[in-house]
Every structure is written in C-alpha cells, then in structure tokens.
Design a protein around this motif. Structure first.
Motif, mmCIF file in Angstrom:
data_model
loop_
_atom_site.group_PDB
_atom_site.id
_atom_site.type_symbol
_atom_site.label_atom_id
_atom_site.label_comp_id
_atom_site.label_asym_id
_atom_site.label_seq_id
_atom_site.Cartn_x
_atom_site.Cartn_y
_atom_site.Cartn_z
ATOM 1 N N LYS A 37 0.864 -1.179 0.000
ATOM 2 C CA LYS A 37 0.000 0.000 0.000
ATOM 3 C C LYS A 37 0.897 1.223 0.000
ATOM 4 C CE LYS A 37 -2.854 -0.902 3.592
ATOM 5 N NZ LYS A 37 -3.903 -0.765 4.610
ATOM 6 N N PHE A 88 0.491 5.598 0.066
ATOM 7 C CA PHE A 88 -0.375 6.776 0.046
ATOM 8 C C PHE A 88 0.457 8.027 -0.168
ATOM 9 C CE2 PHE A 88 -2.528 10.457 1.719
ATOM 10 C CZ PHE A 88 -3.778 10.339 1.138
ATOM 11 N N GLY A 113 -0.113 12.361 -0.672
ATOM 12 C CA GLY A 113 -1.052 13.473 -0.729
ATOM 13 C C GLY A 113 -1.427 14.073 0.603
ATOM 14 N N VAL A 114 -2.187 15.165 0.526
ATOM 15 C CA VAL A 114 -2.514 15.932 1.722
ATOM 16 C C VAL A 114 -3.983 16.345 1.840
ATOM 17 C CG1 VAL A 114 -0.191 16.867 2.072
ATOM 18 C CG2 VAL A 114 -1.776 18.084 0.574
ATOM 19 N N THR A 115 -4.711 16.420 0.716
ATOM 20 C CA THR A 115 -6.071 16.961 0.763
ATOM 21 C C THR A 115 -7.064 15.916 1.277
ATOM 22 O OG1 THR A 115 -6.419 16.404 -1.546
ATOM 23 C CG2 THR A 115 -5.706 18.660 -1.065
ATOM 24 N N GLU A 116 -8.269 16.391 1.631
ATOM 25 C CA GLU A 116 -9.266 15.509 2.222
ATOM 26 C C GLU A 116 -10.380 15.128 1.241
ATOM 27 O OE1 GLU A 116 -8.768 14.340 5.273
ATOM 28 O OE2 GLU A 116 -6.991 15.593 5.451
ATOM 29 N N TYR A 173 10.063 17.522 4.590
ATOM 30 C CA TYR A 173 9.441 18.651 5.282
ATOM 31 C C TYR A 173 10.506 19.690 5.574
ATOM 32 C CZ TYR A 173 11.363 16.409 9.464
ATOM 33 O OH TYR A 173 12.208 15.842 10.380
ATOM 34 N N TRP A 212 6.613 23.553 6.155
ATOM 35 C CA TRP A 212 6.209 23.048 4.840
ATOM 36 C C TRP A 212 6.382 21.544 4.743
ATOM 37 C CZ3 TRP A 212 4.011 25.827 0.953
ATOM 38 C CH2 TRP A 212 4.111 27.229 1.027
ATOM 39 N N ASP A 213 5.423 20.875 4.101
ATOM 40 C CA ASP A 213 5.580 19.483 3.687
ATOM 41 C C ASP A 213 5.484 19.478 2.168
ATOM 42 O OD1 ASP A 213 5.076 19.122 6.473
ATOM 43 O OD2 ASP A 213 4.588 17.036 6.043
ATOM 44 N N GLN A 265 1.868 21.231 1.738
ATOM 45 C CA GLN A 265 1.085 21.560 2.924
ATOM 46 C C GLN A 265 1.865 22.569 3.750
ATOM 47 O OE1 GLN A 265 -1.363 18.638 5.282
ATOM 48 N NE2 GLN A 265 0.223 18.977 6.777
ATOM 49 N N THR A 282 -4.117 25.020 8.482
ATOM 50 C CA THR A 282 -3.356 24.204 7.549
ATOM 51 C C THR A 282 -3.785 24.569 6.129
ATOM 52 O OG1 THR A 282 -3.433 22.413 9.165
ATOM 53 C CG2 THR A 282 -2.664 21.853 6.980
ATOM 54 N N LYS A 324 -3.441 23.497 2.092
ATOM 55 C CA LYS A 324 -3.118 22.292 1.341
ATOM 56 C C LYS A 324 -3.304 22.489 -0.146
ATOM 57 C CE LYS A 324 -4.875 19.417 5.075
ATOM 58 N NZ LYS A 324 -5.623 18.209 5.375
ATOM 59 N N GLU A 355 -7.741 24.268 6.305
ATOM 60 C CA GLU A 355 -8.308 23.486 7.396
ATOM 61 C C GLU A 355 -8.004 24.234 8.685
ATOM 62 O OE1 GLU A 355 -7.385 19.248 7.190
ATOM 63 O OE2 GLU A 355 -7.225 19.203 9.374
ATOM 64 N N TRP A 407 3.260 14.671 13.813
ATOM 65 C CA TRP A 407 2.673 13.854 12.744
ATOM 66 C C TRP A 407 1.842 12.751 13.383
ATOM 67 C CZ3 TRP A 407 7.586 15.771 12.583
ATOM 68 C CH2 TRP A 407 7.980 16.466 11.437
ATOM 69 N N ILE A 430 -4.772 3.471 6.109
ATOM 70 C CA ILE A 430 -4.452 3.946 4.764
ATOM 71 C C ILE A 430 -2.958 4.213 4.601
ATOM 72 C CG2 ILE A 430 -6.694 4.870 4.067
ATOM 73 C CD1 ILE A 430 -5.793 7.579 5.107
ATOM 74 N N ARG A 431 -2.198 3.849 5.630
ATOM 75 C CA ARG A 431 -0.748 3.993 5.602
ATOM 76 C C ARG A 431 -0.351 5.443 5.297
ATOM 77 N NH1 ARG A 431 4.139 2.572 3.128
ATOM 78 N NH2 ARG A 431 5.336 1.101 4.356
ATOM 79 N N ARG A 432 -1.001 6.363 5.997
ATOM 80 C CA ARG A 432 -0.766 7.782 5.745
ATOM 81 C C ARG A 432 -0.196 8.446 6.981
ATOM 82 N NH1 ARG A 432 -5.639 12.092 4.213
ATOM 83 N NH2 ARG A 432 -4.358 13.972 4.233
ATOM 84 N N LYS A 472 0.319 12.006 8.629
ATOM 85 C CA LYS A 472 -0.334 13.282 8.423
ATOM 86 C C LYS A 472 0.245 14.297 9.388
ATOM 87 C CE LYS A 472 -5.053 15.007 8.403
ATOM 88 N NZ LYS A 472 -6.438 14.742 8.781
ATOM 89 N N ARG A 473 0.857 15.342 8.845
ATOM 90 C CA ARG A 473 1.360 16.423 9.691
ATOM 91 C C ARG A 473 0.165 17.120 10.293
ATOM 92 N NH1 ARG A 473 5.854 19.860 8.409
ATOM 93 N NH2 ARG A 473 6.005 21.542 9.917
ATOM 94 N N ALA A 530 -1.570 20.256 12.741
ATOM 95 C CA ALA A 530 -1.349 21.613 13.229
ATOM 96 C C ALA A 530 -1.244 21.609 14.748
ATOM 97 C CB ALA A 530 -2.493 22.510 12.781
ATOM 98 N N PRO A 571 9.158 11.262 10.176
ATOM 99 C CA PRO A 571 7.792 10.833 9.824
ATOM 100 C C PRO A 571 7.742 9.545 9.009
ATOM 101 C CG PRO A 571 8.326 13.026 8.913
ATOM 102 C CD PRO A 571 9.393 12.677 9.876
#
Lengths: 429, 270
Positions: A114, A116, A118-121, A211, A215-216, A285, A292, A294, A315, B116, B122-124, B126-127, B129, B263
């Motif tokens: 798997k 992944f 990205g950053v958006t929802e 990062y 910033w990411d 991001q 945040t 994105k 966000e 993070w 989902i193996r994510r 996420k940074r 805030a 991360p």
C-alpha cells in the motif's frame, strides 16, 4: 455464493496462506477486525434488479513478523467481503503481503504493498500507485494491494522513493444487482489495454518528499497504466475500440449520450479501457498555527487530451470549544479540472465543505461530515458519519449519504437515487 | 602619615573586597522567589536530562466511577537530539480500533512542536497543526499538555516554601505556563529536596480554580542517575474521575537515531 478470485489473487492467497501457517508456528499473532454492514436505500432504485436493503460482512486481517536483528519484517493483510445481493461485491483481496528491509540510509519493500501520497481531504489526485477497490463504496476509498519493488533512498534533505510495478490490478466494479452502478453494466472480462503487454506492463514511479520548517513537500511522477479507466461501448458483439470514431461518442464517460442510449439495449455493456499515461504530481502543505493550507496538483497526458487538475484548501481546528473537551475541525477545499465538463470525474469545478467533531471522550465519539457542491450546476452530494467505540473491542457507526440537485448531464446522475443510511458494527480481535 | 595613609588605603581595599563578598553572599541568599523557582526547575531538568534515549510501556486505567474502568496500552520512545530538541514517538496498542496508530513529535525549546499522526489503515502519515494541547489525551484525565515534555522554558516560576509532604521534605514552587494555548493558569509542584523529583502537582484551570492533582509514586533510579516514577495518578476534582498511569519496562540506551524519529519511520514502527 459465487466468490470471484482473479488468478493472481488466488496465487497470492495460496502463498500468503502458506507463509502464514509456516510462520504462525514460530511467533507473531494474527490481528484484525470483522465488520457487519447494513445499508438501507429509502428511494426506489433506478433498475429493477437492484435492492432496497443490503447486508454485508467483511474481514480485515493483519499479520506481522519481525526479525529485529536483521532489520527485516513481513506483513500479510488479507481482506474478504461477502455481500448479500451483489456477487461482484463479494470479493477477496490481499491488501498487503510484503517483505521489508531497512538500513540507515535506505529501505526496500518487495511484494503487494500500500502506498499513500497526498494531503487533501476531499479527493486524492496525486495518490496513484494502488488501484481503487471501487466496489467497496463511496465514502471510504480502500485500495487493492499493488505488486511492487519499492526502494527508498533516505537522506537528511529528503526521501526518494522508486517504484517498479510489474503487474496491474483492474478496478473493481459494482454488479448488476448492486447500488452505485452504471446504467450499462461494466464487463471486466473483456478489459482493453493500450499496452500490448496488457496487465503485465511494467509501470514506474518516483517520488521525492520532505518537510522544511512548516512546509511538507512532495513531487512525484508516474509512468504506466492508468488506474482510472475510460469506457468503451460493446454492442451486438462489437467493441467500439479507442481508435474508431465511435469511441469519441462515448467520451470515455459512463453518462455520455451514447451510453444512455445503449442502456436500453439488453446485450450492451461497457468495457474498461486502460491507457498508458504520464502523470506528474505535486503536493504541498503549510502549517500556520492552528491553520493548515493544502494543495495537490497533477498534470496527465496519454488519456485522451492532456489535462491539469488541482485540489486546494484550508483546514482549521477550533480546540476545546466553549470550554468543553470538544474539538471542531472545519475544512474548505476547491476541486478543479482543466477538462471542465469533459472530465472523467464529477469533481471538476466543485467546492468541498467538511467538518469533524471530536468529542475526546472515553469512547472517542466523533461526527464527520462532508458536502460537495458543483459551483456551476449546484449538484450536491452530502455525507455524514457518526462513530463511537463500545467497550474496548467494538466500534459502531452510522452513516448517511444524500444526493441532491443532480442534473441529467452530471456523472452522478447514474447514482442519484442511491441515497442511503448505513449502520456498521466492527469487532476487533 | 604616609604610612597611615597607605594602611588606610590598604584597609579600604580590604573593606571593599569584604563588602563585595558579603554583598555577593547576601545576593546568593536573597534570590527573588522567581529566581529561586527557576533555579530549582533548572536543577531538576538538568538532573533528568542527558539520558540519550528511552523506551517505556504505558498502561492507563481510566476510572470512570461506579466501578467502571477503561484501559489503554501504549509505548513511548524518546530521543534527546540536542539541548534544544527532543523527539518522542507514541504507539497505541489498545483500544483495538486505534491499534497501530502512532504520534510523532519534535519538541523544541525556542519554537512550537512539530507533530505527525500515522493512520495505519491507509498507511498515511499526516502532519498535524499545533494547538489543542489542553484537550484530553485518549479520553483520560491527562491532557496532551500533561503528557508532553515539561521543559524549563515552558513556564515561569516562583518559589513558595519548603514543606513536608507524606514525610518527604519538598520545595513547593508555582509555575505559570508561557504558551497561550495552555489549559492552566498555574501549577503548584512539590519536588523533594533530596533528588528534585516531582511528588505532586496541583493544576489550576483558566478560571484559576483547582482542577486536577497529579501524584507520582514508586520512583526508580535508572543508569544510576535518572529517577522515573512507576505510577502517576491524575485526579480530576471537578468530575471525581481519575486516571492511573503505570510505566513498565523502561529501558535506556536503545541506540535510537534521529532517523527512527522521522515521519517516514512511523510506518515501520511496531
């Protein structure tokens, strides 16, 4: 009950099962969850063979075995779903089955993995490695395991990931009797590919990510078989191929005028067609206090005309609102696609407004909602999900999804009668 | 005359020196309560740092009243990167629905933390805030703020008195959070005079009312230097609920590197 396995899935299941049995004798434990799902559709279906209520059961497992002294481990995550009405939704997959090795400056993964990005929802444009297990539903986006060799080169100034993918996985599709289906059934027995190697075309991808302060940053490129298909019309035993002038009539979309015409012909069916594409993506991001920002953008060529698409937004989390332990997160995103109304996706000029309420209580109660509104037509898709833990090993959730103001030329028109209420109960073992 | 003058000069010099020493001595003894408080906090921090890295298992019992308990199990790994930076990774084992979830934080003396969250499904990674430090940690009586490192710079201090608590002589100091996101206006801490270990802390909420009391017990010494409590109990005076935190199998010198706290290391954590 007819459980469909593709040949590669069967092979991997067999290998996976053998590995599990042999390893189970030594160490490690098998963990996972079993979920029962009950869906109720209050609106009468578009097609007579569809049902107003559906029950389903799924199993998600995970086994991991470590060799700490060698910095190696293997992971095996099988998935199985049984569905009451849709024989295509009854399916099995190996989400993960890989061997992993790490050293100080690199990592190596081999097997079904798997990934992944990205950053958006609201949607995941950049995320392209794994095929979507589309038959699973609309709200979550589970992915099929992707066979790959993944080498990560890890430096202080960022990580480079290289992917070699020798085998393609087809998207899963809802069957005739399932909800959220196309007017003309999709037949994945006759899938067409641009590549003569068909599903054995070797795909490549590379990604840089790091990062910097707040910033990411991620920059990626994918070269290979598109994960999202176009659709060809198959009528009276003739497939309208991609190089025929007829192909353009379908526009590759499931809601084109031709396809709507075809839906009245009983033998007609749609055939997925997978192009060879080049896709460059960027994801950014920026964190500013409790805010945040994105952005995700892609540029794709090889699937009809070259296009650009982007998702961006903000966000913000309001912590401890009204001096309670409750946190409220608000998300606003905009989705854009340069193909406009010719886009293969309904999210081409749409706003997304999402909220997440975390009660921060002992049961981790939360309410998540999201609304997508087309800026031009006002077509709206609304979803809400409330969940909480029961005891320490159970979790319950209720979800509702409503479609409103869907014009007849919107892709969503094919599912606009598929509003539903869903109850799920999960037991973790 | 000359001789006398010389003598006078000499004695004046001596007097000046004596005066200086005396004044210095007085100054040392007459530290302001703020300076004394800071001095104690600094000494306690210094006695507690330089351990390199550590790993611990954490068992939380949430006492919800009427005999009901909820359990949480997690593991915490920490790494001292420099005088300015500490890194920590928290891996959740139970409750089962958050199994495999992990939280990574980089804490700095001169800027806010970077965090993070890893979502295994989902193996994510996420940074996330900043903010929300005053919210409860996993539904317990501990807030995120209480769970994070209590660096000297995060408070201003005031020494109150020495006092005997449960038969142990303690310094009592007040500390006032610097960050505006804090859920507290004041904390009163009891540190034993011998080893400067935190024995008890009273937390005052934003309305300056007593909200919670933390009691730490069962201190064990590691590496012949570092004292760590084996149990911590947080009592909420307003709800009557309490949370018991038990630390087990704490180990130092695990050979962790900064790379284990990046991360992209979250997905390999177990």
């Amino acid at each position: 009950m007819n459980i469909r396995f593709s040949a590669p899935a069967l092979i991997f299941f067999f290998i996976g099962g053998m590995m599990y049995i042999s390893l189970n004798a030594t160490a490690g434990e098998f963990q996972g969850s079993i979920t029962s799902e009950s869906r109720f559709f209050p609106v009468a279906p578009l097609y007579p063979e569809q049902h107003g209520h559906n029950l389903s059961l799924s199993l998600q497992g995970k086994y991991r075995h470590d060799w700490p002294s060698r910095n190696e481990y293997i992971v095996f995550s099988p998935f199985l779903r049984l569905d009451q009405h849709d024989n295509l939704r009854t399916h099995a997959d190996i989400r993960e089955l890989y061997w992993h090795k790490s050293a100080s400056k690199w990592e190596l993964r081999l097997g079904l993995c798997k990934v992944f990005w990205g950053v958006t929802e609201s949607q995941h444009l950049v995320d392209i490695i794994n095929q979507t297990d589309a038959v699973e539903g609309l709200s979550s986006t589970p992915k099929l395991g992707q066979l790959m060799l993944n080498f990560s080169w890890i430096q202080d100034w960022g990580t480079f990931d290289f992917y070699v993918m020798p085998m393609f996985r087809e998207r899963t599709f809802t069957g005739r009797r399932g909800r959220f289906r196309t007017p003309v059934p999709i037949s994945d027995n006759e899938t067409h590919y641009e590549s003569s190697a068909r599903e054995w075309h070797t795909d490549f991808a590379i990604r840089y990510s790091h990062y910097f302060g707040n910033w990411d940053v991620g920059v990626s490129h994918f070269s290979g078989t598109s994960r999202s298909p176009r659709y060809l019309a198959h009528i009276f035993g003739i497939a309208i191929s991609s190089d025929s002038p007829w192909a353009n009539l379908t526009g590759g979309r499931i809601d084109s005028p031709l396809i709507r015409l075809l839906s009245s012909i009983p033998t007609a069916r749609l055939i997925p067609y997978y192009d060879q594409i080049e896709q460059t993506g960027i994801d950014l991001q920026y964190i500013l206090g409790e805010w945040t920002l994105k952005l995700e953008a892609i540029h794709r060529s090889g699937q009809e005309r070259t296009y650009t698409a982007a998702t961006g937004g903000i966000e913000h989390t309001f912590y401890s609102v009204f001096n309670s332990p409750i946190d409220v997160t608000a998300i606003l995103e905009y989705m854009w696609d340069s193909r406009g109304s010719h886009a293969l996706t309904p999210m081409q000029n749409d706003f997304f407004f999402g909220t997440r309420i975390a009660f921060n209580d002992v049961q981790s109660t939360s309410i998540v909602s999201g609304t997508i509104v087309d800026a031009a037509t006002g077509s709206t898709a609304f979803g809400i999900e409330a969940s909480r833990r029961i005891g320490s090993d159970w979790k319950a959730s209720i979800e509702a999804r409503i479609f409103a103001n869907i014009p007849s030329n919107d892709i969503l028109t094919t599912i606009h009668k598929d509003d539903y209420i869903q109850a799920k109960l999960t037991w973790y073992f | 005359m000359k001789k006398i003058r010389l003598l006078q000069k000499h004695s004046l010099f001596c007097l000046l020196i004596a005066l200086c020493i005396l004044m210095g001595g007085i100054a040392a003894e007459e530290l302001s309560p703020e300076e004394r408080g800071l001095q104690i906090a600094q000494a306690a921090w210094e006695g507690d740092t330089g351990y390199g890295d550590s790993i611990s298992e954490l068992y939380m019992t949430l006492r919800l009243g009427s005999g009901q308990d909820a359990k949480r199990e997690l593991r915490i790994r920490t790494l001292e990167v420099s005088d300015r930076e500490t890194r920590a990774m928290v891996i959740f084992d139970t409750p089962a629905d958050v199994r495999g979830t992990a939280l990574l934080s980089h804490s700095f003396t001169d800027k806010s933390d970077t965090q993070w969250l890893y979502l295994p499904e989902i193996r994510r990674e996420k940074r996330i805030a900043g903010g929300g430090r005053s919210g409860p940690f996993m539904g317990s009586e501990f807030s995120f703020e209480d769970m994070s490192s209590q660096r000297v710079e995060k408070f201003t201090y005031k020494y109150i008195a020495d006092e005997v608590l449960n038969g142990i002589t303690c310094h009592v100091i007040e500390r006032y959070p610097v960050e505006k996101g804090s859920g507290y206006t004041k904390q009163v801490a009891w540190l034993d005079t011998k080893h400067l270990r935190v024995q008890k802390v009273d937390y005052y909420d934003r309305r300056s009312e007593l909200l919670k009391t933390l009691s730490s017990h069962g201190y064990e010494q590691h590496e012949e230097k570092y004292w760590r409590p084996t149990t911590m109990e947080m009592l909420n005076h307003k709800t009557g609920r309490s949370t018991l935190l038990e630390w087990r199998n704490t180990k130092f010198n695990n050979g962790f590197t900064t790379r284990d706290f990046e991360p992209n290391a979250l997905r390999n954590a177990r």
